[in-house]
Design a protein around this motif. Structure first.
Motif, PDB file in Angstrom:
ATOM      1  N   LEU A   1      -1.830  19.829   7.778  1.00 19.52           N
ATOM      2  CA  LEU A   1      -1.495  20.610   6.592  1.00 19.52           C
ATOM      3  C   LEU A   1      -1.578  19.795   5.300  1.00 19.52           C
ATOM      4  CD1 LEU A   1       1.516  22.722   7.911  1.00 19.52           C
ATOM      5  CD2 LEU A   1      -0.822  23.499   7.488  1.00 19.52           C
ATOM      6  N   VAL A   2      -1.351  18.489   5.381  1.00 16.87           N
ATOM      7  CA  VAL A   2      -1.351  17.655   4.169  1.00 16.87           C
ATOM      8  C   VAL A   2      -2.651  16.865   3.989  1.00 16.87           C
ATOM      9  CG1 VAL A   2       1.168  17.453   4.253  1.00 16.87           C
ATOM     10  CG2 VAL A   2      -0.240  15.617   5.187  1.00 16.87           C
ATOM     11  N   ALA A   3      -3.610  17.041   4.862  1.00 18.70           N
ATOM     12  CA  ALA A   3      -4.854  16.260   4.812  1.00 18.70           C
ATOM     13  C   ALA A   3      -5.532  16.339   3.446  1.00 18.70           C
ATOM     14  CB  ALA A   3      -5.804  16.715   5.909  1.00 18.70           C
ATOM     15  N   GLY A   4      -5.573  17.509   2.854  1.00 19.28           N
ATOM     16  CA  GLY A   4      -6.203  17.662   1.548  1.00 19.28           C
ATOM     17  C   GLY A   4      -5.506  16.872   0.455  1.00 19.28           C
ATOM     18  N   GLU A   5      -4.196  16.717   0.572  1.00 14.68           N
ATOM     19  CA  GLU A   5      -3.437  15.974  -0.436  1.00 14.68           C
ATOM     20  C   GLU A   5      -3.674  14.468  -0.323  1.00 14.68           C
ATOM     21  OE1 GLU A   5      -2.089  17.577  -2.918  1.00 14.68           O
ATOM     22  OE2 GLU A   5      -2.534  19.476  -1.933  1.00 14.68           O
ATOM     23  N   MET A   6      -4.049  14.000   0.854  1.00 12.93           N
ATOM     24  CA  MET A   6      -4.360  12.574   1.020  1.00 12.93           C
ATOM     25  C   MET A   6      -5.546  12.191   0.133  1.00 12.93           C
ATOM     26  SD  MET A   6      -2.314  10.969   3.018  1.00 12.93           S
ATOM     27  CE  MET A   6      -1.376  10.950   4.509  1.00 12.93           C
ATOM     28  N   GLU A   7      -6.452  13.115  -0.063  1.00  8.78           N
ATOM     29  CA  GLU A   7      -7.612  12.874  -0.916  1.00  8.78           C
ATOM     30  C   GLU A   7      -7.249  12.892  -2.395  1.00  8.78           C
ATOM     31  OE1 GLU A   7     -10.489  15.791   0.259  1.00  8.78           O
ATOM     32  OE2 GLU A   7     -10.479  15.094   2.344  1.00  8.78           O
ATOM     33  N   LYS A   8      -6.080  13.423  -2.719  1.00  7.87           N
ATOM     34  CA  LYS A   8      -5.651  13.549  -4.116  1.00  7.87           C
ATOM     35  C   LYS A   8      -4.658  12.470  -4.531  1.00  7.87           C
ATOM     36  CE  LYS A   8      -6.083  18.558  -3.956  1.00  7.87           C
ATOM     37  NZ  LYS A   8      -5.308  19.814  -3.997  1.00  7.87           N
ATOM     38  N   GLY A   9      -4.385  11.511  -3.670  1.00 11.97           N
ATOM     39  CA  GLY A   9      -3.487  10.426  -4.055  1.00 11.97           C
ATOM     40  C   GLY A   9      -2.288  10.219  -3.169  1.00 11.97           C
ATOM     41  N   LEU A  10      -2.021  11.132  -2.251  1.00 13.02           N
ATOM     42  CA  LEU A  10      -0.932  10.912  -1.304  1.00 13.02           C
ATOM     43  C   LEU A  10      -1.333   9.771  -0.383  1.00 13.02           C
ATOM     44  CD1 LEU A  10       1.790  11.792  -0.107  1.00 13.02           C
ATOM     45  CD2 LEU A  10       0.543  13.429   1.311  1.00 13.02           C
ATOM     46  N   HIS A  11      -0.465   8.789  -0.255  1.00 12.90           N
ATOM     47  CA  HIS A  11      -0.798   7.594   0.523  1.00 12.90           C
ATOM     48  C   HIS A  11      -0.137   7.599   1.898  1.00 12.90           C
ATOM     49  CE1 HIS A  11      -1.755   3.400   1.313  1.00 12.90           C
ATOM     50  NE2 HIS A  11      -0.478   3.178   1.575  1.00 12.90           N
ATOM     51  N   ALA A  12       1.110   8.055   1.975  1.00 13.67           N
ATOM     52  CA  ALA A  12       1.843   7.980   3.241  1.00 13.67           C
ATOM     53  C   ALA A  12       2.911   9.064   3.319  1.00 13.67           C
ATOM     54  CB  ALA A  12       2.497   6.604   3.381  1.00 13.67           C
ATOM     55  N   ILE A  13       3.147   9.538   4.552  1.00 16.23           N
ATOM     56  CA  ILE A  13       4.242  10.474   4.788  1.00 16.23           C
ATOM     57  C   ILE A  13       5.044  10.012   5.996  1.00 16.23           C
ATOM     58  CG2 ILE A  13       3.172  12.499   3.746  1.00 16.23           C
ATOM     59  CD1 ILE A  13       2.407  13.451   6.545  1.00 16.23           C
ATOM     60  N   ALA A  14       6.336  10.211   5.907  1.00 15.87           N
ATOM     61  CA  ALA A  14       7.235  10.021   7.039  1.00 15.87           C
ATOM     62  C   ALA A  14       7.679  11.430   7.427  1.00 15.87           C
ATOM     63  CB  ALA A  14       8.431   9.171   6.647  1.00 15.87           C
ATOM     64  N   ILE A  15       7.649  11.724   8.713  1.00 18.23           N
ATOM     65  CA  ILE A  15       7.926  13.082   9.166  1.00 18.23           C
ATOM     66  C   ILE A  15       9.125  13.096  10.098  1.00 18.23           C
ATOM     67  CG2 ILE A  15       7.005  15.060  10.431  1.00 18.23           C
ATOM     68  CD1 ILE A  15       4.175  13.992   9.710  1.00 18.23           C
ATOM     69  N   GLU A  16      10.063  13.990   9.797  1.00 18.73           N
ATOM     70  CA  GLU A  16      11.192  14.269  10.669  1.00 18.73           C
ATOM     71  C   GLU A  16      11.115  15.754  10.986  1.00 18.73           C
ATOM     72  OE1 GLU A  16      14.888  12.860   8.959  1.00 18.73           O
ATOM     73  OE2 GLU A  16      13.811  11.173   8.022  1.00 18.73           O
ATOM     74  N   ALA A  17      10.545  16.090  12.143  1.00 17.52           N
ATOM     75  CA  ALA A  17      10.285  17.491  12.502  1.00 17.52           C
ATOM     76  C   ALA A  17      11.100  17.870  13.724  1.00 17.52           C
ATOM     77  CB  ALA A  17       8.805  17.692  12.770  1.00 17.52           C
ATOM     78  N   LYS A  18      11.855  18.950  13.608  1.00 16.65           N
ATOM     79  CA  LYS A  18      12.693  19.420  14.697  1.00 16.65           C
ATOM     80  C   LYS A  18      12.535  20.929  14.898  1.00 16.65           C
ATOM     81  CE  LYS A  18      16.252  15.938  14.085  1.00 16.65           C
ATOM     82  NZ  LYS A  18      17.679  15.677  13.911  1.00 16.65           N
ATOM     83  N   ALA A  19      12.823  21.347  16.098  1.00 18.41           N
ATOM     84  CA  ALA A  19      12.942  22.773  16.398  1.00 18.41           C
ATOM     85  C   ALA A  19      14.410  23.147  16.187  1.00 18.41           C
ATOM     86  CB  ALA A  19      12.521  23.038  17.829  1.00 18.41           C
ATOM     87  N   PRO A  20      14.709  24.408  15.891  1.00 19.56           N
ATOM     88  CA  PRO A  20      16.105  24.826  15.676  1.00 19.56           C
ATOM     89  C   PRO A  20      17.024  24.475  16.847  1.00 19.56           C
ATOM     90  CG  PRO A  20      14.621  26.539  14.937  1.00 19.56           C
ATOM     91  CD  PRO A  20      13.767  25.501  15.628  1.00 19.56           C
ATOM     92  N   SER A  21      16.511  24.530  18.073  1.00 26.05           N
ATOM     93  CA  SER A  21      17.337  24.249  19.255  1.00 26.05           C
ATOM     94  C   SER A  21      17.769  22.784  19.332  1.00 26.05           C
ATOM     95  CB  SER A  21      16.573  24.631  20.527  1.00 26.05           C
ATOM     96  OG  SER A  21      15.425  23.818  20.684  1.00 26.05           O
ATOM     97  N   GLU A  22      17.167  21.915  18.535  1.00 26.67           N
ATOM     98  CA  GLU A  22      17.492  20.484  18.567  1.00 26.67           C
ATOM     99  C   GLU A  22      18.562  20.075  17.553  1.00 26.67           C
ATOM    100  OE1 GLU A  22      13.257  18.684  19.940  1.00 26.67           O
ATOM    101  OE2 GLU A  22      13.421  19.359  17.862  1.00 26.67           O
ATOM    102  N   LEU A  23      19.012  21.013  16.766  1.00 27.38           N
ATOM    103  CA  LEU A  23      20.040  20.702  15.783  1.00 27.38           C
ATOM    104  C   LEU A  23      21.389  20.583  16.477  1.00 27.38           C
ATOM    105  CD1 LEU A  23      18.982  23.082  12.906  1.00 27.38           C
ATOM    106  CD2 LEU A  23      18.461  20.655  13.160  1.00 27.38           C
ATOM    107  N   SER A  24      22.158  19.620  16.043  1.00 24.76           N
ATOM    108  CA  SER A  24      23.464  19.418  16.678  1.00 24.76           C
ATOM    109  C   SER A  24      24.562  20.178  15.992  1.00 24.76           C
ATOM    110  CB  SER A  24      23.815  17.939  16.701  1.00 24.76           C
ATOM    111  OG  SER A  24      23.597  17.318  15.462  1.00 24.76           O
TER     112      SER A  24
END
Length: 91
Positions: A68-91
């Motif tokens: 989803l962010v691939a296009g933004e990498m070409e526009k100057g985005l250098h790095a992303i850190a991702i914290e992705a969860k499903a609703p069932s994983e919330l405590s």
């Protein structure tokens, strides 16, 4: 429109997250390269909770976000850190 807004719009459109936070951490990387002063939208942290991640591995979740962010990498985005969860994983 900036990189963060573009990413937010894309993620909301494609994944309909229950929660989404995009944090600009560019300032934390100032000085890592001689020519980088920490300004702009170059280093982001994406925290997301989405039903779309249910049953997916961590790698599969990261691949979905990276696609989803691939296009933004070409526009100057250098790095992303991702914290992705499903609703069932919330405590």
């Amino acid at each position: 429109m900036g990189i963060i807004q573009n990413i937010e719009d894309q993620i909301r459109s494609e994944l309909a997250p229950a929660a989404l936070e995009i944090i600009n951490e560019s300032h934390l990387h100032a000085g890592h390269q001689e020519s980088f002063d920490g300004t702009g939208e170059t280093h982001l942290r994406i925290k997301i909770v989405a039903e779309a991640f249910e049953g997916l591995s961590r790698l599969e979740r990261h691949r979905r976000i990276n696609a989803l962010v691939a296009g933004e990498m070409e526009k100057g985005l250098h790095a992303i850190a991702i914290e992705a969860k499903a609703p069932s994983e919330l405590s």
